[in-house]
Scaffold this motif. Structure first.
Motif, PDB file in Angstrom:
ATOM      1  N   TYR A   1       0.815  -1.221   0.000  1.00  0.00           N
ATOM      2  CA  TYR A   1       0.000   0.000   0.000  1.00  0.00           C
ATOM      3  C   TYR A   1       0.848   1.271   0.000  1.00  0.00           C
ATOM      4  CZ  TYR A   1      -3.838  -3.125   1.463  1.00  0.00           C
ATOM      5  OH  TYR A   1      -4.760  -4.125   1.552  1.00  0.00           O
TER       6      TYR A   1
ATOM      7  N   VAL B   1       3.492   0.371   8.296  1.00  0.00           N
ATOM      8  CA  VAL B   1       2.958   1.050   9.486  1.00  0.00           C
ATOM      9  C   VAL B   1       3.542   0.445  10.769  1.00  0.00           C
ATOM     10  CG1 VAL B   1       0.882   1.996   8.417  1.00  0.00           C
ATOM     11  CG2 VAL B   1       0.842  -0.321   9.334  1.00  0.00           C
TER      12      VAL B   1
ATOM     13  N   PHE C   1       2.650  -1.249  13.472  1.00  0.00           N
ATOM     14  CA  PHE C   1       2.570  -2.634  13.969  1.00  0.00           C
ATOM     15  C   PHE C   1       3.473  -3.547  13.149  1.00  0.00           C
ATOM     16  CE2 PHE C   1      -0.973  -2.691  10.854  1.00  0.00           C
ATOM     17  CZ  PHE C   1      -0.686  -3.840  10.155  1.00  0.00           C
TER      18      PHE C   1
ATOM     19  N   CYS D   1      -1.897   2.625  12.639  1.00  0.00           N
ATOM     20  CA  CYS D   1      -2.994   1.954  11.927  1.00  0.00           C
ATOM     21  C   CYS D   1      -4.236   2.110  12.783  1.00  0.00           C
ATOM     22  CB  CYS D   1      -2.661   0.480  11.726  1.00  0.00           C
ATOM     23  SG  CYS D   1      -4.095  -0.535  11.324  1.00  0.00           S
ATOM     24  N   SER D   2      -5.289   2.674  12.181  1.00  0.00           N
ATOM     25  CA  SER D   2      -6.488   2.938  12.986  1.00  0.00           C
ATOM     26  C   SER D   2      -7.110   1.634  13.474  1.00  0.00           C
ATOM     27  CB  SER D   2      -7.497   3.766  12.185  1.00  0.00           C
ATOM     28  OG  SER D   2      -7.745   3.152  10.950  1.00  0.00           O
ATOM     29  N   MET D   3      -6.986   0.562  12.700  1.00  0.00           N
ATOM     30  CA  MET D   3      -7.541  -0.707  13.167  1.00  0.00           C
ATOM     31  C   MET D   3      -6.777  -1.216  14.395  1.00  0.00           C
ATOM     32  SD  MET D   3      -7.404  -4.467  11.566  1.00  0.00           S
ATOM     33  CE  MET D   3      -8.362  -4.283  10.081  1.00  0.00           C
TER      34      MET D   3
ATOM     35  N   ASN E   1      -2.435  -7.081  12.247  1.00  0.00           N
ATOM     36  CA  ASN E   1      -2.671  -5.640  12.389  1.00  0.00           C
ATOM     37  C   ASN E   1      -3.097  -5.322  13.818  1.00  0.00           C
ATOM     38  OD1 ASN E   1      -2.548  -6.306   9.702  1.00  0.00           O
ATOM     39  ND2 ASN E   1      -4.097  -4.847   9.053  1.00  0.00           N
TER      40      ASN E   1
ATOM     41  N   CYS F   1     -11.072  -1.946   9.531  1.00  0.00           N
ATOM     42  CA  CYS F   1     -10.147  -1.100   8.766  1.00  0.00           C
ATOM     43  C   CYS F   1     -10.937   0.054   8.170  1.00  0.00           C
ATOM     44  CB  CYS F   1      -9.490  -1.932   7.667  1.00  0.00           C
ATOM     45  SG  CYS F   1      -8.648  -0.900   6.446  1.00  0.00           S
ATOM     46  N   SER F   2     -10.462   1.255   8.426  1.00  0.00           N
ATOM     47  CA  SER F   2     -11.217   2.415   7.934  1.00  0.00           C
ATOM     48  C   SER F   2     -11.097   2.576   6.415  1.00  0.00           C
ATOM     49  CB  SER F   2     -10.758   3.678   8.656  1.00  0.00           C
ATOM     50  OG  SER F   2      -9.393   3.622   8.921  1.00  0.00           O
ATOM     51  N   VAL F   3     -10.128   1.909   5.809  1.00  0.00           N
ATOM     52  CA  VAL F   3      -9.991   1.964   4.348  1.00  0.00           C
ATOM     53  C   VAL F   3     -10.938   0.931   3.711  1.00  0.00           C
ATOM     54  CG1 VAL F   3      -8.378   1.642   2.427  1.00  0.00           C
ATOM     55  CG2 VAL F   3      -7.616   2.739   4.547  1.00  0.00           C
ATOM     56  N   HIS F   4     -10.786  -0.324   4.082  1.00  0.00           N
ATOM     57  CA  HIS F   4     -11.624  -1.366   3.459  1.00  0.00           C
ATOM     58  C   HIS F   4     -13.086  -1.257   3.888  1.00  0.00           C
ATOM     59  CE1 HIS F   4      -7.544  -2.984   2.933  1.00  0.00           C
ATOM     60  NE2 HIS F   4      -8.051  -3.431   1.798  1.00  0.00           N
TER      61      HIS F   4
ATOM     62  N   GLU G   1     -10.730  -7.758   4.608  1.00  0.00           N
ATOM     63  CA  GLU G   1     -11.043  -6.732   5.610  1.00  0.00           C
ATOM     64  C   GLU G   1     -12.321  -5.974   5.236  1.00  0.00           C
ATOM     65  OE1 GLU G   1      -7.709  -4.101   6.176  1.00  0.00           O
ATOM     66  OE2 GLU G   1      -6.370  -5.750   6.648  1.00  0.00           O
TER      67      GLU G   1
ATOM     68  N   CYS H   1      -4.869   4.653   2.218  1.00  0.00           N
ATOM     69  CA  CYS H   1      -4.697   4.525   3.665  1.00  0.00           C
ATOM     70  C   CYS H   1      -3.831   5.712   4.083  1.00  0.00           C
ATOM     71  CB  CYS H   1      -4.014   3.213   4.021  1.00  0.00           C
ATOM     72  SG  CYS H   1      -3.600   3.163   5.778  1.00  0.00           S
TER      73      CYS H   1
ATOM     74  N   THR I   1      -2.455   6.619   6.825  1.00  0.00           N
ATOM     75  CA  THR I   1      -1.246   6.413   7.637  1.00  0.00           C
ATOM     76  C   THR I   1      -0.142   5.730   6.822  1.00  0.00           C
ATOM     77  OG1 THR I   1      -2.376   4.493   8.583  1.00  0.00           O
ATOM     78  CG2 THR I   1      -2.313   6.502   9.902  1.00  0.00           C
ATOM     79  N   MET I   2      -0.513   4.790   5.966  1.00  0.00           N
ATOM     80  CA  MET I   2       0.490   4.200   5.059  1.00  0.00           C
ATOM     81  C   MET I   2       1.121   5.310   4.218  1.00  0.00           C
ATOM     82  SD  MET I   2       0.934   0.803   4.584  1.00  0.00           S
ATOM     83  CE  MET I   2       0.272  -0.682   5.339  1.00  0.00           C
TER      84      MET I   2
HETATM   85 FE1  SF4 Z   1      -4.618  -0.185   9.050  1.00  0.00          FE
HETATM   86 FE2  SF4 Z   1      -4.384   1.192   6.776  1.00  0.00          FE
HETATM   87 FE3  SF4 Z   1      -4.020  -1.459   6.781  1.00  0.00          FE
HETATM   88 FE4  SF4 Z   1      -6.454  -0.457   7.128  1.00  0.00          FE
HETATM   89  S1  SF4 Z   1      -5.166  -0.289   5.298  1.00  0.00           S
HETATM   90  S2  SF4 Z   1      -5.552  -2.091   8.319  1.00  0.00           S
HETATM   91  S3  SF4 Z   1      -6.011   1.396   8.326  1.00  0.00           S
HETATM   92  S4  SF4 Z   1      -2.760   0.082   7.840  1.00  0.00           S
END
Ligand code: SF4
Ligand code: 13P
Length: 389
Positions: free
Chosen positions: A66, A102, A104, A128-130, A162, A251-254, A279, A341, A343-344
């Protein structure tokens, strides 16, 4: 043409500029001591190449799928979180592992590498928000509740990669296992050989999708434990009857892909193949044609017939790269709106250049270290994952 771009100054508002300033209330902080190169510096690519060449075999750069193109081009190895966990340990001679991913993931790399190797995350705010949705104190409170109910002995805790190192440590000391989206079914199969219930952290969707769609469980076998409600918002009977106790994380992205995106693309592109990451929400995964980790998605598109159409539900940097790599196939993003994402994306070329040049100068920035006790317990759960049949 003269540039009209002026670097914005840092401000005391919540949205900090990449790597500048600190926010003591954020989980990781964003300290980036030293001079971060300007994103507009035209020499950034040459500077990254020169720093990497100067470091030679002393540095090993890992890049998650990502990551941005500008960063991924400098990765020695790219992969999903499972492959990167394996690869972290593959270069014991490298003094520095620069992790373009990220927090983790960098923690897992620190746990799996030799004590003298140092793992560097170019921007400490790349969390990572998750992972942040499961905090150790909350998880321990839940576990104490299961103990009071007399069911903890039947439960195997499983955490998705994650998650923070201390959650992996909790799972290790309670005889559970880590999993990734590449091996979730194998991890659950192993877990149900050890106990009759699984406590799945922190991604409810990966847990539910794997249990229901890959292992034949009913949706009713799964309950959702909400750490913000007393007793997780569940009755004792619900907990006693459940096979899968899912943590309320996502996951806030998926999580942004919806069943409407799937319907819409099927109407717009007849014959399209819908390919999503596990996810994504259960109804989305159920409506898709194929589901799998980022490595799976890459392989599926490599193997796809020329001329075939694919709507892909995962992070946009990866989907864009795959579309460009396969001009003979019609590869599109499943959603109509942008879905990076955030944070990525914090790991950008200026941060990578900064981290590499610091190393060349003999300074080691942004080292990610997991304390020995946590690392030991987390390693038990990670090793269990790496040993899964
Ligand atoms: Fe976390 Fe981003 Fe991966 Fe979603 S895509 S699990 S928010 S690092
Ligand atoms: P994988 O790398 O396991 O496919 O997971 C995707 C993800 O969200 C990583 O943060």
């Amino acid at each position: 043409m003269t540039s009209t771009w002026t670097e914005p100054a840092n401000t005391p508002v919540a949205l900090l500029l990449l790597g500048q300033g600190t926010d003591p209330a954020s989980e990781r902080g964003v300290d980036c001591p030293g001079e971060l190169p300007a994103p507009s510096d035209p020499d950034l690519v040459a500077r990254a190449e020169a720093a990497k060449a100067a470091l030679g075999g002393r540095v090993f750069v890992l890049g998650h799928h990502y990551q941005r193109d500008e960063v991924i081009r400098f990765a020695d190895v790219t992969g999903d979180s499972f492959k990167l966990a394996q690869q972290a340990a593959a270069r014991p001679e490298a003094e520095f592992i620069v992790f373009c991913g990220v927090h983790f993931m960098a923690e897992s790399a620190d746990i799996l590498t030799k004590p003298e190797q140092r793992v560097i995350l170019p921007d400490l705010a790349a969390g990572c928000s998750m992972a942040d949705m499961a905090v150790l104190g909350q998880v321990e409170t839940a576990w104490e509740h299961f103990q009071d109910l007399g069911i903890a002995g039947d439960i195997v805790p499983v955490t998705y990669m994650n998650s923070s190192a201390d959650i992996k440590g909790f799972v290790g000391r309670n005889e559970g296992v880590v999993c990734t989206s590449s091996n979730a079914k194998r991890a659950l199969t192993w877990s149900f050989e050890q106990g009759s219930k699984v406590f799945f952290l922190p991604d409810q969707h990966l847990g539910r999708n794997t249990a229901v769609l890959e292992m034949g469980f009913d949706l009713d076998d799964c309950v959702l434990y909400d750490p913000h409600k007393p007793q997780g918002g569940l009755t004792d009977e619900q907990l006693r009857n459940a096979r899968m106790i899912l943590w309320r994380g996502h996951c806030s992205v998926h999580g942004r892909f919806t069943i409407d995106s799937v319907r819409e693309v099927r109407e717009r592109v007849p014959g399209v193949n819908v390919l999503v990451h596990p996810e994504c929400r259960h109804d989305v995964v159920r409506a898709a044609d194929h589901v799998g980790s980022t490595e799976y998605i890459i392989k599926a598109l490599d193997a796809a017939e020329p001329g075939s159409a694919w709507a892909v539900g995962t992070e946009l940097n990866l989907v864009r790269r795959l579309a460009l790599a396969h001009p003979d196939k019609r590869i599109m993003f499943l959603d109509r709106t942008v879905c990076y994402c955030s944070t990525m994306n914090r790991i950008d070329l200026p941060h990578l250049v900064w981290a590499l040049e610091e190393l060349v100068a003999g300074r080691v920035p942004n080292v990610i270290t997991v304390d020995e006790k946590t690392a030991h317990e987390a390693r038990v759960a990670l090793d269990q994952m790496l040993a899964l049949p």
